[in-house]
Scaffold this active site. Structure first.
Site, PDB file in Angstrom:
ATOM      1  N   SER A   1      15.521  62.941  77.202  1.00  0.00           N
ATOM      2  CA  SER A   1      15.100  63.661  75.999  1.00  0.00           C
ATOM      3  C   SER A   1      15.849  64.978  75.847  1.00  0.00           C
ATOM      4  O   SER A   1      15.275  66.007  75.474  1.00  0.00           O
ATOM      5  CB  SER A   1      13.583  63.916  76.022  1.00  0.00           C
ATOM      6  OG  SER A   1      13.079  64.047  74.719  1.00  0.00           O
TER       7      SER A   1
ATOM      8  N   LYS B   1      13.979  61.667  68.121  1.00  0.00           N
ATOM      9  CA  LYS B   1      15.287  61.294  68.668  1.00  0.00           C
ATOM     10  C   LYS B   1      15.595  59.815  68.486  1.00  0.00           C
ATOM     11  O   LYS B   1      16.753  59.403  68.626  1.00  0.00           O
ATOM     12  CB  LYS B   1      15.350  61.682  70.146  1.00  0.00           C
ATOM     13  CG  LYS B   1      15.274  63.193  70.384  1.00  0.00           C
ATOM     14  CD  LYS B   1      15.387  63.531  71.856  1.00  0.00           C
ATOM     15  CE  LYS B   1      15.484  65.035  72.080  1.00  0.00           C
ATOM     16  NZ  LYS B   1      14.170  65.671  72.252  1.00  0.00           N
TER      17      LYS B   1
ATOM     18  N   SER C   1       9.621  64.533  70.255  1.00  0.00           N
ATOM     19  CA  SER C   1      10.907  63.902  70.560  1.00  0.00           C
ATOM     20  C   SER C   1      10.998  62.444  70.135  1.00  0.00           C
ATOM     21  O   SER C   1      12.051  61.826  70.333  1.00  0.00           O
ATOM     22  CB  SER C   1      11.203  64.024  72.056  1.00  0.00           C
ATOM     23  OG  SER C   1      11.568  65.340  72.385  1.00  0.00           O
TER      24      SER C   1
END
Length: 425
Positions: A153, A96, A93
């Site tokens: 997340s 992101k 993640s």
């Protein structure tokens, strides 16, 4: 080492000692840090560490149990520690951060997103993914989606932003990879907006480039430093999300930024902190267990193992240098501040390299040499050396008749100058 640099280093050591004493008192005086409350992950509490396990002494080079790690100055990008910084790995993640950067550059935070049905995760996805629980057609601001993306997340938030910005996931991936290319992230490729795929690859060094670019946006800095956010739901109770970065609770001065975890990437973290005006960032990729202690170990090393030192001030006289045709005085053309390893404060060395094209007489302010400063194994920086003023021409060397000829020429020149001055007066 020049006397000037030595005096400055002694002063820096004294100041660093005073600051360390003040910092120690401040830590003792501030309220005791509390562990973060458990964060819901996949429908069940995720036990964050209640304490950080770090060496008592942060000065020696740290040992970090991770596939790759890096410590740098967040403002300058200067590396203070690295381990396998160029090994390409899945980053989960941390992807992101790029999703947020592309979104911030192409939207207004108050834009309203109508959630595309393709962004919604069905019930089967909830057990394997972090989501905000977005519903098809739901109307939500870009800002709230960014909070869900960077704090909780949320993978559905990543997809919703991608569809809103680019219309399709493929076009959004094109924007992500084009941005990476413009930033110089040559070892990075993205295959999703959320990082769940584990096909994407990056390096610790490229992640440093990415987070520094994102950190330039004030909203990004605000979001990643936030512990909790309440986001309205289309029906029922509001959604309250919590930042998964435990450093915000456990590490003094923590300011963000992003966590990640997949089976292939293992635990990943970009963690930043600020103390006494210095902002450092630790990047941990592929940690076998919670990555917060490793990041804290790196940050401690940066704050305790390095001393911010002014090595040279602009205009400092630095002696004289021999150039082609004569010797000229020089001063520092700019200042040099650097993070100097505490253990190497007494090993600072300087070297002056004369510009091979420099010749007498130089113009005032002309660069004629470069001063470099380093410690063993680490270059601290360099400054140009310029001429403050030009001294009289050097004495002519050679046989008596040559010296006499030059004297006569100068005398004739002075006489002509005087006559010309009288004529115009």
């Amino acid at each position: 080492m020049s006397p000037l640099v030595f005096r400055r280093l002694i002063a820096a050591v004294v100041v660093a000692g005073l600051l360390a004493g003040q910092a120690a008192f401040a830590v003792l005086a501030e309220p005791r840090l509390r562990p973060p409350p458990p964060t819901p992950v996949n429908g069940r509490p995720s036990a964050f560490p209640s304490v950080l396990e770090t060496p008592a002494d942060g000065v020696p080079r740290p040992e970090v149990d991770a596939a790759a790690a890096l410590l740098a100055d967040l403002d300058t990008g200067d590396l203070l520690f690295s381990s396998n910084p160029d090994v390409r790995r899945p980053v989960a993640s941390l992807t992101k951060v790029m999703t947020a950067l592309v979104t911030l550059r192409r939207t207004d935070p108050q834009d309203v997103v109508r959630v595309d049905p393709r962004a919604v995760f069905d019930n089967d996805d909830f057990g394997a993914s972090s989501t905000l629980g977005l519903r098809s057609g739901e109307r939500i601001t870009v800002e709230d989606l960014l909070y869900a993306l960077l704090l909780g997340s949320a993978n559905d938030a990543a997809n919703a932003l991608a569809y809103h910005v680019a219309g399709t996931l493929d076009r959004f991936l094109g924007l992500m990879n084009a941005t990476a290319d413009r930033l110089g992230m040559r070892a990075t490729v993205f295959f999703s907006a959320n990082g769940l795929d584990d096909r994407g690859r990056s390096t610790a060094r490229d992640q440093l480039t990415l987070v520094r670019a994102a950190d330039a946006d004030p909203l990004f800095r605000t979001i990643v430093a936030t512990r909790f956010r309440t986001i309205p739901a289309p029906r029922g109770e509001d959604r309250r999300i919590q930042n998964r970065n435990a450093l915000l609770w456990l590490y003094p001065g923590a300011i963000g930024t992003k966590t990640g975890l997949t089976a292939a990437a293992r635990f990943c973290l970009i963690g930043a902190a600020e103390r006494d005006g210095r902002r450092l960032v630790a990047i941990v990729l592929g940690s076998p267990g919670e990555p917060f202690s490793a990041a804290a170990t790196l940050l401690n090393h940066g704050f305790e193992g390095y001393t911010q030192t002014t090595l040279v001030d602009r205009g400092d006289p630095l002696g004289s240098v021999r150039i082609r045709g004569g010797t000229v005085p020089v001063v520092a053309g700019s200042a040099l501040d650097a993070l100097v390893p505490t253990v190497a404060l007494e090993d600072v060395a300087t070297e002056i390299v004369v510009d091979p094209d420099a010749a007498y007489p130089p113009a005032p302010g002309e660069r004629v040499a470069t001063l470099t400063v380093e410690v063993p194994g680490l270059a601290l920086g360099s400054v140009p050396l310029v001429v403050p003023d030009v001294p009289p021409p050097p004495a002519v060397e050679g046989p008596w008749w040559a010296r006499t000829f030059v004297t006569v020429v100068r005398a004739v020149g002075d006489t002509i100058g005087s006559l010309a001055g009288s004529a115009t007066g």
